[in-house]
Scaffold this motif. Structure first.
Motif, PDB file in Angstrom:
ATOM      1  N   ILE A  53       0.878  -1.167   0.000  1.00  0.00           N
ATOM      2  CA  ILE A  53       0.000   0.000   0.000  1.00  0.00           C
ATOM      3  C   ILE A  53       0.914   1.215   0.000  1.00  0.00           C
ATOM      4  O   ILE A  53       1.689   1.417   0.936  1.00  0.00           O
ATOM      5  CB  ILE A  53      -0.928   0.005   1.237  1.00  0.00           C
ATOM      6  N   LEU A  54       0.844   1.999  -1.065  1.00  0.00           N
ATOM      7  CA  LEU A  54       1.794   3.091  -1.285  1.00  0.00           C
ATOM      8  C   LEU A  54       1.228   4.424  -0.809  1.00  0.00           C
ATOM      9  O   LEU A  54       0.159   4.854  -1.259  1.00  0.00           O
ATOM     10  CB  LEU A  54       2.149   3.167  -2.771  1.00  0.00           C
ATOM     11  N   THR A  55       1.977   5.079   0.066  1.00  0.00           N
ATOM     12  CA  THR A  55       1.629   6.411   0.554  1.00  0.00           C
ATOM     13  C   THR A  55       2.464   7.453  -0.183  1.00  0.00           C
ATOM     14  O   THR A  55       3.689   7.343  -0.240  1.00  0.00           O
ATOM     15  CB  THR A  55       1.908   6.531   2.061  1.00  0.00           C
ATOM     16  N   PHE A  56       1.805   8.460  -0.743  1.00  0.00           N
ATOM     17  CA  PHE A  56       2.501   9.561  -1.400  1.00  0.00           C
ATOM     18  C   PHE A  56       2.670  10.701  -0.401  1.00  0.00           C
ATOM     19  O   PHE A  56       1.690  11.185   0.162  1.00  0.00           O
ATOM     20  CB  PHE A  56       1.713  10.051  -2.615  1.00  0.00           C
ATOM     21  N   THR A  57       3.910  11.148  -0.200  1.00  0.00           N
ATOM     22  CA  THR A  57       4.129  12.233   0.757  1.00  0.00           C
ATOM     23  C   THR A  57       3.830  13.600   0.158  1.00  0.00           C
ATOM     24  O   THR A  57       3.526  14.539   0.894  1.00  0.00           O
ATOM     25  CB  THR A  57       5.580  12.231   1.271  1.00  0.00           C
ATOM     26  N   HIS A  58       3.926  13.741  -1.184  1.00  0.00           N
ATOM     27  CA  HIS A  58       3.553  15.013  -1.796  1.00  0.00           C
ATOM     28  C   HIS A  58       2.066  15.244  -1.561  1.00  0.00           C
ATOM     29  O   HIS A  58       1.257  14.336  -1.734  1.00  0.00           O
ATOM     30  CB  HIS A  58       3.875  15.006  -3.291  1.00  0.00           C
ATOM     31  N   PRO A  59       1.670  16.470  -1.174  1.00  0.00           N
ATOM     32  CA  PRO A  59       0.288  16.682  -0.721  1.00  0.00           C
ATOM     33  C   PRO A  59      -0.783  16.574  -1.795  1.00  0.00           C
ATOM     34  O   PRO A  59      -1.934  16.309  -1.468  1.00  0.00           O
ATOM     35  CB  PRO A  59       0.323  18.097  -0.131  1.00  0.00           C
ATOM     36  N   GLN A  60      -0.447  16.815  -3.069  1.00  0.00           N
ATOM     37  CA  GLN A  60      -1.461  16.716  -4.124  1.00  0.00           C
ATOM     38  C   GLN A  60      -1.010  15.715  -5.178  1.00  0.00           C
ATOM     39  O   GLN A  60       0.060  15.843  -5.759  1.00  0.00           O
ATOM     40  CB  GLN A  60      -1.701  18.080  -4.776  1.00  0.00           C
ATOM     41  N   ILE A  61      -1.850  14.731  -5.426  1.00  0.00           N
ATOM     42  CA  ILE A  61      -1.536  13.663  -6.378  1.00  0.00           C
ATOM     43  C   ILE A  61      -2.662  13.569  -7.403  1.00  0.00           C
ATOM     44  O   ILE A  61      -3.845  13.630  -7.049  1.00  0.00           O
ATOM     45  CB  ILE A  61      -1.376  12.311  -5.645  1.00  0.00           C
ATOM     46  N   GLY A  62      -2.267  13.413  -8.657  1.00  0.00           N
ATOM     47  CA  GLY A  62      -3.250  13.282  -9.729  1.00  0.00           C
ATOM     48  C   GLY A  62      -3.443  14.536 -10.539  1.00  0.00           C
ATOM     49  O   GLY A  62      -4.301  14.603 -11.420  1.00  0.00           O
ATOM     50  N   ASN A  63      -2.626  15.570 -10.276  1.00  0.00           N
ATOM     51  CA  ASN A  63      -2.884  16.887 -10.872  1.00  0.00           C
ATOM     52  C   ASN A  63      -2.571  16.972 -12.361  1.00  0.00           C
ATOM     53  O   ASN A  63      -2.989  17.923 -13.012  1.00  0.00           O
ATOM     54  CB  ASN A  63      -2.119  17.983 -10.110  1.00  0.00           C
ATOM     55  N   TYR A  64      -1.865  15.996 -12.937  1.00  0.00           N
ATOM     56  CA  TYR A  64      -1.687  16.023 -14.395  1.00  0.00           C
ATOM     57  C   TYR A  64      -2.332  14.803 -15.049  1.00  0.00           C
ATOM     58  O   TYR A  64      -1.975  14.400 -16.149  1.00  0.00           O
ATOM     59  CB  TYR A  64      -0.204  16.150 -14.795  1.00  0.00           C
ATOM     60  N   GLY A  65      -3.320  14.234 -14.378  1.00  0.00           N
ATOM     61  CA  GLY A  65      -4.090  13.148 -14.958  1.00  0.00           C
ATOM     62  C   GLY A  65      -3.299  11.872 -15.129  1.00  0.00           C
ATOM     63  O   GLY A  65      -2.316  11.633 -14.427  1.00  0.00           O
ATOM     64  N   TRP A  66      -3.742  11.059 -16.071  1.00  0.00           N
ATOM     65  CA  TRP A  66      -3.072   9.787 -16.332  1.00  0.00           C
ATOM     66  C   TRP A  66      -2.719   9.694 -17.811  1.00  0.00           C
ATOM     67  O   TRP A  66      -3.563   9.885 -18.683  1.00  0.00           O
ATOM     68  CB  TRP A  66      -3.952   8.601 -15.948  1.00  0.00           C
ATOM     69  N   HIS A  67      -1.436   9.377 -18.094  1.00  0.00           N
ATOM     70  CA  HIS A  67      -0.940   9.228 -19.456  1.00  0.00           C
ATOM     71  C   HIS A  67      -0.492   7.777 -19.634  1.00  0.00           C
ATOM     72  O   HIS A  67       0.489   7.352 -19.020  1.00  0.00           O
ATOM     73  CB  HIS A  67       0.234  10.180 -19.704  1.00  0.00           C
ATOM     74  N   ASN A  68      -1.184   7.046 -20.457  1.00  0.00           N
ATOM     75  CA  ASN A  68      -0.921   5.607 -20.581  1.00  0.00           C
ATOM     76  C   ASN A  68       0.513   5.287 -20.985  1.00  0.00           C
ATOM     77  O   ASN A  68       1.083   4.288 -20.549  1.00  0.00           O
ATOM     78  CB  ASN A  68      -1.881   4.987 -21.602  1.00  0.00           C
ATOM     79  N   GLU A  69       1.123   6.156 -21.805  1.00  0.00           N
ATOM     80  CA  GLU A  69       2.468   5.852 -22.293  1.00  0.00           C
ATOM     81  C   GLU A  69       3.529   5.959 -21.203  1.00  0.00           C
ATOM     82  O   GLU A  69       4.667   5.528 -21.404  1.00  0.00           O
ATOM     83  CB  GLU A  69       2.841   6.777 -23.463  1.00  0.00           C
ATOM     84  N   GLU A  70       3.179   6.503 -20.051  1.00  0.00           N
ATOM     85  CA  GLU A  70       4.151   6.650 -18.974  1.00  0.00           C
ATOM     86  C   GLU A  70       4.087   5.505 -17.961  1.00  0.00           C
ATOM     87  O   GLU A  70       4.773   5.543 -16.945  1.00  0.00           O
ATOM     88  CB  GLU A  70       3.960   7.999 -18.279  1.00  0.00           C
ATOM     89  N   SER A  71       3.293   4.489 -18.242  1.00  0.00           N
ATOM     90  CA  SER A  71       3.250   3.328 -17.360  1.00  0.00           C
ATOM     91  C   SER A  71       4.547   2.541 -17.476  1.00  0.00           C
ATOM     92  O   SER A  71       5.101   2.397 -18.561  1.00  0.00           O
ATOM     93  CB  SER A  71       2.070   2.423 -17.727  1.00  0.00           C
ATOM     94  N   GLU A  72       5.019   2.016 -16.363  1.00  0.00           N
ATOM     95  CA  GLU A  72       6.262   1.249 -16.331  1.00  0.00           C
ATOM     96  C   GLU A  72       6.043  -0.257 -16.432  1.00  0.00           C
ATOM     97  O   GLU A  72       7.002  -1.025 -16.457  1.00  0.00           O
ATOM     98  CB  GLU A  72       7.038   1.577 -15.055  1.00  0.00           C
TER      99      GLU A  72
END
Length: 364
Positions: A53-72
């Protein structure tokens, strides 16, 4: 409302987003945090987070949406995500959707509105531990009362769930390299491919003799999830190749190669996950900021007599960050030279490996 409840009973309140089954269903995994300020897409699709379960420490997540080509990776083995503020990503013109859209499609439940600063501090002070995401605190109390450590250990090691189902080839005009896929990030493959190599990617359990039948000019061991100490069979398998091929190990690959030579690993208190970890090259004294994602490290004391010398060290805690063999053309790094996300100044390790290949086989 919903809750993240750690195994010691500490609870953090939030609000559900993404898919939740509801009822008595419990979302469980090891709770970790990443301090990177961007790159949530790459992190969520990094297979090294399998079962967590991943916690993001940066306070805002998702602000540039989702780009499929950037999946690892093409699959996701993450169990859940925790954020302070979830953004819909309306401002990104080229997004394929929002972060929550992706979570719905990939069945990744999340909690938003969580005090992630307090959660991160708690993990730093008390160590990484298992946790569950539930809709009612009563569910958590009932779960922890009857739970055992085996509830969080997969029957099949995460590496074998993260690896490719079968071998495949990525075309290139240059020499052929074998890649042992322990849960490889796509950008590792891109970094090798853009240097001209033809890549033959093998599943994690591939026998050493099958790799040698390919007659590759070198071997790369990728990153991957879970406890390396529970993969002695892969370490033994790779140990047969130390004297046969130029080898580069990355993250889990670094740990496996150390084990292959007789070293051991141990669990870090709260891991290294972020894009700002200072690492020093012991040969040159140069310091770079690195991208990291691992919960285990190679024991420095156990390296005696293995033939490996420490090439890189972490300046925060002194842990081993890279090795070079004193006799054979083998080098490893604990950090992620391919970044994605994180600083890109460390991809020179791929050039260094190319130099090793050239020295072994001549200019290619």
């Amino acid at each position: 409302m919903a809750w993240l409840v750690l195994s010691d009973g500490k609870a953090f309140e939030g609000e559900k987003f993404g898919p939740w089954i509801g009822g008595d269903h419990v979302i469980k995994g090891e709770v970790v945090f990443n301090t990177s300020m961007c790159g949530y897409q790459e992190m969520i699709t990094d297979l090294s987070y399998a079962g967590q379960i991943l916690t993001f420490t940066h306070p805002q997540i998702g602000n540039y949406g989702w780009h499929n080509e950037e999946s690892e990776a093409d699959k996701v083995l993450l169990k859940g995500i925790i954020v302070r503020e979830l953004s819909a990503g309306e401002g990104s013109l080229h997004a394929d959707g929002s972060l929550e859209d992706f979570c719905m499609k990939q069945n990744i439940p999340g909690l938003k509105g969580v005090d992630t600063r307090a959660l991160t501090r708690y993990i730093r002070n008390n160590g990484t531990m298992p946790g569950i995401m539930v809709e009612e605190l009563e569910q958590a109390a009932a779960f922890w009362q009857k739970s055992t450590p085996q509830d969080f250990d997969p029957e099949k090691h995460w590496v074998y769930q993260a690896t490719s189902d079968e071998e495949y080839v990525i075309p290139g005009n240059g020499p052929e390299l074998a890649v042992l896929d322990l849960g490889a990030k796509k950008n590792i493959l891109r970094c090798l491919q853009k240097r001209g190599y033809r890549l033959h990617v093998f599943p994690a359990g591939t026998p050493s003799q099958k790799i040698m039948e390919l007659r590759p000019q070198g071997l790369v061991l990728s990153n991957g999830p879970g406890d390396p100490a529970r993969l002695p069979e892969i370490a033994e398998n790779m140990g047969k190749l130390i004297a046969e091929l130029p080898i580069m190990g990355i993250c889990m690959g670094h740990q496996i190669m150390a084990m292959a030579a007789g070293a051991s690993t141990y669990k870090l208190p709260f891991g290294h996950r972020g894009g700002n970890h200072p690492v020093q090259n012991k040969e040159t004294g140069k310091v770079t900021m690195t991208s990291q994602n691992h919960g285990y490290a190679v024991s420095e004391e156990s390296l005696r007599g293995t033939g490996f010398n420490i090439m890189y060290a972490n300046l925060n805690d002194g842990t081993v960050e890279g090795l070079k063999h004193e006799k054979y053309p083998v080098l490893t790094v604990q950090y992620h030279p391919e970044a994605a996300p994180g600083p890109e100044e460390n991809d020179e390790i791929f050039d260094r490996f190319a130099e090793i290949l050239n020295a072994k086989w001549g200019e290619m």
